[in-house]
Design a protein around this motif. Structure first.
Motif, PDB file in Angstrom:
ATOM      1  N   TRP A  83     -23.293  41.108 -41.138  1.00 59.92           N
ATOM      2  CA  TRP A  83     -22.131  41.210 -42.030  1.00 59.92           C
ATOM      3  C   TRP A  83     -22.425  42.069 -43.255  1.00 59.92           C
ATOM      4  N   GLY A 112     -18.219  39.296 -47.122  1.00 59.59           N
ATOM      5  CA  GLY A 112     -17.936  37.916 -46.757  1.00 59.59           C
ATOM      6  C   GLY A 112     -18.031  36.957 -47.918  1.00 59.59           C
ATOM      7  N   SER A 127     -14.406  33.943 -45.084  1.00 55.27           N
ATOM      8  CA  SER A 127     -14.863  34.645 -43.869  1.00 55.27           C
ATOM      9  C   SER A 127     -15.464  33.697 -42.846  1.00 55.27           C
ATOM     10  N   LEU A 128     -15.799  32.489 -43.283  1.00 59.53           N
ATOM     11  CA  LEU A 128     -16.412  31.547 -42.346  1.00 59.53           C
ATOM     12  C   LEU A 128     -15.460  31.183 -41.213  1.00 59.53           C
ATOM     13  N   LEU A 174     -16.474  33.052 -38.217  1.00 50.89           N
ATOM     14  CA  LEU A 174     -17.637  32.438 -37.569  1.00 50.89           C
ATOM     15  C   LEU A 174     -17.214  31.192 -36.780  1.00 50.89           C
ATOM     16  N   ILE A 188     -25.343  35.453 -35.911  1.00 51.34           N
ATOM     17  CA  ILE A 188     -24.554  36.051 -37.000  1.00 51.34           C
ATOM     18  C   ILE A 188     -25.375  35.987 -38.287  1.00 51.34           C
ATOM     19  N   CYS A 189     -25.437  37.137 -38.950  1.00 43.31           N
ATOM     20  CA  CYS A 189     -26.233  37.262 -40.185  1.00 43.31           C
ATOM     21  C   CYS A 189     -25.292  37.542 -41.359  1.00 43.31           C
ATOM     22  N   PRO A 190     -24.821  36.487 -42.019  1.00 45.54           N
ATOM     23  CA  PRO A 190     -23.947  36.650 -43.180  1.00 45.54           C
ATOM     24  C   PRO A 190     -24.789  36.922 -44.421  1.00 45.54           C
ATOM     25  N   LEU A 203     -23.901  32.777 -48.101  1.00 38.76           N
ATOM     26  CA  LEU A 203     -23.149  31.991 -47.115  1.00 38.76           C
ATOM     27  C   LEU A 203     -24.034  31.317 -46.080  1.00 38.76           C
ATOM     28  N   ALA A 254     -22.748  28.768 -43.342  1.00 34.85           N
ATOM     29  CA  ALA A 254     -22.652  29.315 -41.983  1.00 34.85           C
ATOM     30  C   ALA A 254     -23.389  28.426 -40.987  1.00 34.85           C
ATOM     31  N   LEU A 311     -17.353  41.563 -38.108  1.00 33.93           N
ATOM     32  CA  LEU A 311     -16.729  40.846 -39.232  1.00 33.93           C
ATOM     33  C   LEU A 311     -15.526  40.019 -38.811  1.00 33.93           C
TER      34      LEU A 311
END
Ligand code: PGA
Length: 249
Positions: free
Chosen positions: A10, A14, A18-19, A22, A38-40, A44, A48, A234
């Motif tokens: 990401w 985010g 934005s979660l 996910l 997923i790498c926020p 987060l 996450a 995203l």
């Protein structure tokens, strides 16, 4: 034996809202073969991890400091990333190499710290446009692999991502033959350095303008075991078809 991995990066995008993206990925039927990461942004990570609990979506950081703790204002250590419940960390992304002057040696040091904290590292390599035009691609990639990956690499602690810098966020994608040449080269170098047993089990991702419309073709290339996806990770509606394409490949 080698895991297929769809990884979303990401970057500096985010907030809490934005979660929901996910959560949508986590709620989709689990792929039968592909793993999802997923790498926020660091802010987060904890939330996450909670949002992905009870799903098979894994969460990763985008960087960590080379030191395990100390006086480094604003930085995040590997131990802190792991403490959120994250399992992976991206290291040596070209944006880190460029924006923060990270060298291969820096990336190697961070990888050692990340492994000590129990994280799987996604180590990025890739040539710039001028390096490709000067026909230096494989030299550059070879140097980055040799310099950035510590000796204790295994198929369990290392994923390599090939991301040509000129293809990141530009909509430009190398030809399938160009991707195949570099991935075959990376596989050969991994086998040569770590032995066939280990070298064969490290997943190699392609990254750079991957989207639903080109994913199936890219995943058909030999030694492409998945993707590291920026912009198209995203939104769940953009990322899910990439996961599905990998699962079906
Ligand atoms: P992109 O980014 O998919 O937006 O090109 C890929 C990456 O930098 O990991």
């Amino acid at each position: 034996m080698r895991r297929k991995l769809a990884a979303g990066n990401w970057k500096m995008n985010g907030t809490a809202a934005s979660l929901a993206e996910l959560t949508a990925i986590a709620a989709a039927p689990a792929p039968s073969e592909a793993s999802v990461l997923i790498c926020p942004p660091a802010t987060l990570l904890s939330r996450a991890v909670s949002a992905a609990a009870d799903s098979n979506v894994m969460i990763g950081g985008q960087d960590c400091h080379v030191a395990s703790s100390g006086a480094h204002t604003g930085d995040v250590s590997a131990e802190m990333v792991a403490d959120t419940g994250a399992s992976h960390v991206i290291l040596g992304h070209s944006e880190r190499r460029e924006d923060h002057g990270e060298s291969n040696e820096d990336v190697r040091g961070k990888a050692v710290t990340a492994w000590d904290a129990g994280l799987v590292t996604v180590i990025c390599v890739g040539e710039s446009l001028s390096e490709r035009e000067a026909d230096n691609t494989l030299d550059i990639i070879g140097g980055q692999l040799a310099g950035s990956i510590p000796d204790a690499a295994t198929g369990d602690n290392l994923v390599v991502a090939y991301e040509p810098v000129w293809a990141i966020g530009t909509g430009k994608v190398p030809t399938l033959a160009q991707i195949g040449d570099v991935h075959d080269f990376i596989r050969m170098r991994l086998e040569r350095r770590f032995g066939e047993g280990v070298g064969r089990t490290v997943s190699i991702l392609y990254g750079g303008s991957v989207k639903a419309s080109n994913a199936t073709d890219i995943f058909s290339v030999s030694n492409v075991d998945g993707a590291l996806v920026g912009g198209a990770s995203l939104k769940a509606a953009d990322f899910q078809p990439i996961i599905d394409a990998l699962d079906a490949s």
